[in-house]
Design a protein around this motif. Structure first.
Motif, PDB file in Angstrom:
ATOM      1  N   MET A  23      -0.205  11.701  -9.787  1.00 13.92           N
ATOM      2  CA  MET A  23      -0.917  10.469 -10.096  1.00 13.92           C
ATOM      3  C   MET A  23      -1.029   9.583  -8.850  1.00 13.92           C
ATOM      4  O   MET A  23      -2.101   9.041  -8.556  1.00 13.92           O
ATOM      5  N   GLY A  24       0.082   9.447  -8.124  1.00 16.27           N
ATOM      6  CA  GLY A  24       0.042   8.653  -6.901  1.00 16.27           C
ATOM      7  C   GLY A  24      -0.882   9.271  -5.869  1.00 16.27           C
ATOM      8  O   GLY A  24      -1.656   8.571  -5.200  1.00 16.27           O
ATOM      9  N   GLY A  25      -0.824  10.587  -5.738  1.00 18.74           N
ATOM     10  CA  GLY A  25      -1.689  11.271  -4.790  1.00 18.74           C
ATOM     11  C   GLY A  25      -3.157  11.087  -5.127  1.00 18.74           C
ATOM     12  O   GLY A  25      -3.992  10.896  -4.231  1.00 18.74           O
ATOM     13  N   THR A  26      -3.493  11.135  -6.413  1.00 17.54           N
ATOM     14  CA  THR A  26      -4.882  10.935  -6.840  1.00 17.54           C
ATOM     15  C   THR A  26      -5.361   9.544  -6.470  1.00 17.54           C
ATOM     16  O   THR A  26      -6.460   9.371  -5.926  1.00 17.54           O
ATOM     17  N   PHE A  27      -4.550   8.531  -6.769  1.00 20.53           N
ATOM     18  CA  PHE A  27      -4.947   7.151  -6.473  1.00 20.53           C
ATOM     19  C   PHE A  27      -5.156   6.942  -4.974  1.00 20.53           C
ATOM     20  O   PHE A  27      -6.202   6.433  -4.539  1.00 20.53           O
ATOM     21  N   PHE A  28      -4.182   7.350  -4.176  1.00 16.82           N
ATOM     22  CA  PHE A  28      -4.284   7.126  -2.731  1.00 16.82           C
ATOM     23  C   PHE A  28      -5.405   7.961  -2.113  1.00 16.82           C
ATOM     24  O   PHE A  28      -6.153   7.483  -1.255  1.00 16.82           O
ATOM     25  N   PHE A  29      -5.532   9.219  -2.557  1.00 13.28           N
ATOM     26  CA  PHE A  29      -6.535  10.103  -1.981  1.00 13.28           C
ATOM     27  C   PHE A  29      -7.944   9.600  -2.266  1.00 13.28           C
ATOM     28  O   PHE A  29      -8.778   9.497  -1.350  1.00 13.28           O
ATOM     29  N   LEU A  30      -8.243   9.289  -3.523  1.00 15.48           N
ATOM     30  CA  LEU A  30      -9.593   8.863  -3.864  1.00 15.48           C
ATOM     31  C   LEU A  30      -9.922   7.504  -3.265  1.00 15.48           C
ATOM     32  O   LEU A  30     -11.072   7.249  -2.891  1.00 15.48           O
ATOM     33  N   THR A  31      -8.934   6.627  -3.160  1.00 15.05           N
ATOM     34  CA  THR A  31      -9.176   5.329  -2.519  1.00 15.05           C
ATOM     35  C   THR A  31      -9.518   5.530  -1.046  1.00 15.05           C
ATOM     36  O   THR A  31     -10.460   4.912  -0.523  1.00 15.05           O
ATOM     37  N   ALA A  32      -8.757   6.385  -0.372  1.00 17.99           N
ATOM     38  CA  ALA A  32      -9.065   6.683   1.032  1.00 17.99           C
ATOM     39  C   ALA A  32     -10.429   7.348   1.160  1.00 17.99           C
ATOM     40  O   ALA A  32     -11.219   7.025   2.053  1.00 17.99           O
ATOM     41  N   LEU A  33     -10.729   8.267   0.246  1.00 13.16           N
ATOM     42  CA  LEU A  33     -11.999   9.000   0.292  1.00 13.16           C
ATOM     43  C   LEU A  33     -13.184   8.063   0.139  1.00 13.16           C
ATOM     44  O   LEU A  33     -14.237   8.266   0.761  1.00 13.16           O
ATOM     45  N   LEU A  34     -13.034   7.026  -0.658  1.00 13.57           N
ATOM     46  CA  LEU A  34     -14.112   6.072  -0.886  1.00 13.57           C
ATOM     47  C   LEU A  34     -14.454   5.296   0.380  1.00 13.57           C
ATOM     48  O   LEU A  34     -15.607   4.923   0.600  1.00 13.57           O
ATOM     49  N   HIS A  35     -13.451   5.066   1.242  1.00 10.58           N
ATOM     50  CA  HIS A  35     -13.634   4.181   2.391  1.00 10.58           C
ATOM     51  C   HIS A  35     -13.617   4.886   3.738  1.00 10.58           C
ATOM     52  O   HIS A  35     -13.832   4.242   4.770  1.00 10.58           O
ATOM     53  N   MET A  36     -13.347   6.189   3.756  1.00 10.11           N
ATOM     54  CA  MET A  36     -13.242   6.930   5.011  1.00 10.11           C
ATOM     55  C   MET A  36     -14.167   8.141   4.999  1.00 10.11           C
ATOM     56  O   MET A  36     -14.539   8.622   3.931  1.00 10.11           O
ATOM     57  N   PRO A  37     -14.507   8.668   6.179  1.00 10.74           N
ATOM     58  CA  PRO A  37     -15.266   9.928   6.219  1.00 10.74           C
ATOM     59  C   PRO A  37     -14.496  11.031   5.522  1.00 10.74           C
ATOM     60  O   PRO A  37     -13.279  11.158   5.673  1.00 10.74           O
ATOM     61  N   ILE A  38     -15.208  11.860   4.762  1.00 15.21           N
ATOM     62  CA  ILE A  38     -14.557  12.912   3.992  1.00 15.21           C
ATOM     63  C   ILE A  38     -13.813  13.889   4.892  1.00 15.21           C
ATOM     64  O   ILE A  38     -12.728  14.377   4.539  1.00 15.21           O
ATOM     65  N   ALA A  39     -14.352  14.167   6.092  1.00 15.51           N
ATOM     66  CA  ALA A  39     -13.688  15.113   6.992  1.00 15.51           C
ATOM     67  C   ALA A  39     -12.369  14.544   7.502  1.00 15.51           C
ATOM     68  O   ALA A  39     -11.390  15.279   7.670  1.00 15.51           O
ATOM     69  N   ASN A  40     -12.312  13.236   7.764  1.00 12.92           N
ATOM     70  CA  ASN A  40     -11.069  12.620   8.240  1.00 12.92           C
ATOM     71  C   ASN A  40      -9.979  12.696   7.181  1.00 12.92           C
ATOM     72  O   ASN A  40      -8.826  13.031   7.475  1.00 12.92           O
ATOM     73  N   VAL A  41     -10.338  12.377   5.940  1.00 17.59           N
ATOM     74  CA  VAL A  41      -9.349  12.440   4.858  1.00 17.59           C
ATOM     75  C   VAL A  41      -8.882  13.876   4.669  1.00 17.59           C
ATOM     76  O   VAL A  41      -7.681  14.142   4.534  1.00 17.59           O
ATOM     77  N   GLY A  47     -23.842  11.808   6.497  1.00 18.96           N
ATOM     78  CA  GLY A  47     -24.182  11.387   7.855  1.00 18.96           C
ATOM     79  C   GLY A  47     -22.979  10.930   8.658  1.00 18.96           C
ATOM     80  O   GLY A  47     -23.099  10.072   9.542  1.00 18.96           O
ATOM     81  N   GLU A  48     -21.829  11.529   8.398  1.00 20.58           N
ATOM     82  CA  GLU A  48     -20.582  11.147   9.075  1.00 20.58           C
ATOM     83  C   GLU A  48     -20.286  12.155  10.185  1.00 20.58           C
ATOM     84  O   GLU A  48     -19.845  13.269   9.913  1.00 20.58           O
ATOM     85  N   TRP A  49     -20.544  11.767  11.405  1.00 22.85           N
ATOM     86  CA  TRP A  49     -20.307  12.661  12.535  1.00 22.85           C
ATOM     87  C   TRP A  49     -18.901  12.450  13.071  1.00 22.85           C
ATOM     88  O   TRP A  49     -18.535  11.328  13.438  1.00 22.85           O
ATOM     89  N   PRO A  50     -18.080  13.496  13.117  1.00 21.08           N
ATOM     90  CA  PRO A  50     -16.700  13.349  13.619  1.00 21.08           C
ATOM     91  C   PRO A  50     -16.688  13.097  15.122  1.00 21.08           C
ATOM     92  O   PRO A  50     -17.536  13.625  15.850  1.00 21.08           O
ATOM     93  N   ASP A  51     -15.721  12.277  15.573  1.00 23.58           N
ATOM     94  CA  ASP A  51     -15.608  12.053  17.003  1.00 23.58           C
ATOM     95  C   ASP A  51     -14.658  13.084  17.621  1.00 23.58           C
ATOM     96  O   ASP A  51     -14.028  13.885  16.918  1.00 23.58           O
ATOM     97  N   ALA A  52     -14.565  13.052  18.938  1.00 23.60           N
ATOM     98  CA  ALA A  52     -13.768  14.057  19.654  1.00 23.60           C
ATOM     99  C   ALA A  52     -12.294  13.976  19.277  1.00 23.60           C
ATOM    100  O   ALA A  52     -11.620  15.010  19.144  1.00 23.60           O
ATOM    101  N   ALA A  53     -11.775  12.745  19.115  1.00 27.68           N
ATOM    102  CA  ALA A  53     -10.354  12.581  18.781  1.00 27.68           C
ATOM    103  C   ALA A  53     -10.043  13.191  17.420  1.00 27.68           C
ATOM    104  O   ALA A  53      -9.009  13.846  17.233  1.00 27.68           O
ATOM    105  N   MET A  54     -10.956  12.977  16.452  1.00 27.93           N
ATOM    106  CA  MET A  54     -10.730  13.536  15.119  1.00 27.93           C
ATOM    107  C   MET A  54     -10.726  15.058  15.172  1.00 27.93           C
ATOM    108  O   MET A  54      -9.863  15.725  14.583  1.00 27.93           O
ATOM    109  N   LEU A  55     -11.695  15.649  15.896  1.00 24.85           N
ATOM    110  CA  LEU A  55     -11.766  17.100  15.999  1.00 24.85           C
ATOM    111  C   LEU A  55     -10.543  17.672  16.700  1.00 24.85           C
ATOM    112  O   LEU A  55     -10.001  18.708  16.290  1.00 24.85           O
TER     113      LEU A  55
END
Length: 300
Positions: free
Chosen positions: A82-100, A260-268
């Motif tokens: 339950m905690g993982g679902t809440f934190f994961f989906l909240t992060a997913l809503l506000h961050m690039p999907i590849a970063n999460v 349209g979320e292009w990853p940067d070099a640091a993320m890759l």
């Protein structure tokens, strides 16, 4: 798949499961722009509960005659889910999907570390070094102090902590606790999370597009569960487990094409480090034959 070895079949099923989960993530990310968070979790959860209940009935895994100790562990695991679902989906809503997704790939490392700390599992200097390097890769992804850093990166790390708790607890359960039943109880918990949260928010009418996105998320989540269960039954874990990283490739592709979320070099660079150290950790655990109880990967 006549003529295909069990290992190849297991690898294909693992990739299919991870791809299905990631497409579910993409649907949820798009959906949460229009539908209240807890409403989406509730409706998707109902679909997951129905599916898992049917799977339990068909597989003969719908059991309630478990020991008190196992029930306590199942409930603790469900709280982690339950905690993982809440934190994961909240992060997913506000961050690039590849970063999460990249941050979540640190799980083999965090589970190994937690198993050593809390369960006394062996952890040699090689894997300890890999874990340290892997977490350094996570820092490259979230870039604390950088201009792109946000509090939601910490939500992604919160999801890692909760899912680590979930996966470590599984190792303490009795071998006779059915895997799909564990996932069913977790799905019920996540659905209750959505129901309780919905009490404090108005239920929003859904447009046709949003309803189709929610149906897509539920369908791909169900497919992920089915393929996960099939994965458990074929192939050697040492060969099959590394193919879980297919989800990162799918997340990168969906991030670019759909959002349209292009990853940067640091993320890759950080993602590459995390995957490399995770693969090494999985390899070492296979060599040392560390017990990992297979359970359908997630409710998130």
């Amino acid at each position: 798949m006549s003529g295909v070895s069990d290992n190849i079949r297991g690898a294909l099923l693992m990739m299919g499961a991870m791809c299905a989960y990631t497409v579910n993530d993409a649907f949820m990310k798009a959906l949460l722009d229009d539908v209240p968070f807890f409403q989406a979790v509730l409706i998707r959860g109902i679909g997951a509960v129905i599916c898992l209940t049917l799977m339990c009935r068909v597989m003969g895994q719908l059991r309630f005659d478990l020991s008190l100790r196992d029930w306590v562990l199942i409930i603790l695991r469900t709280l982690g889910e339950m905690g993982g679902t809440f934190f994961f989906l909240t992060a997913l809503l506000h961050m690039p999907i590849a970063n999460v997704s990249a941050i979540l790939q640190v799980l083999p490392l965090s589970v190994s570390l937690a198993a050593a700390v809390f369960l006394g599992a062996p952890l040699g200097w090689r894997r300890m070094t890999a874990i340290g390097i892997g977490f350094a890769g996570v820092l490259l992804i979230i870039q604390p102090g950088g201009q792109d850093f946000s509090i939601f990166s910490l939500y992604a790390l919160g999801a890692v902590a909760c899912v680590t708790l979930r996966d470590v607890i599984v190792r303490r359960m009795s071998a006779n606790v059915p895997a799909v039943f564990i996932a069913l109880v977790a799905a019920v918990g996540v659905t209750l999370l959505g129901a309780v949260g919905s009490l404090f928010n108005d239920f929003a009418p859904m447009r046709t597009g949003a309803a189709l996105q929610l149906a897509g998320a539920t369908a791909f989540l169900v497919v992920g569960y089915v393929l996960s269960v099939m994965t458990m039954r074929v192939g050697e874990i040492a060969f099959v487990a590394p193919f879980r990283y297919a989800s990162l490739i799918v997340a990168l592709s969906l991030g670019i094409v759909v959002f349209g979320e292009w990853p940067d070099a640091a993320m890759l660079a950080g993602a590459s480090i995390v995957v490399a150290t995770g693969l090494f950790t999985l390899y070492r655990e296979a060599q040392l034959r560390i017990r990992v109880r297979p359970v359908p990967d997630r409710i998130r």
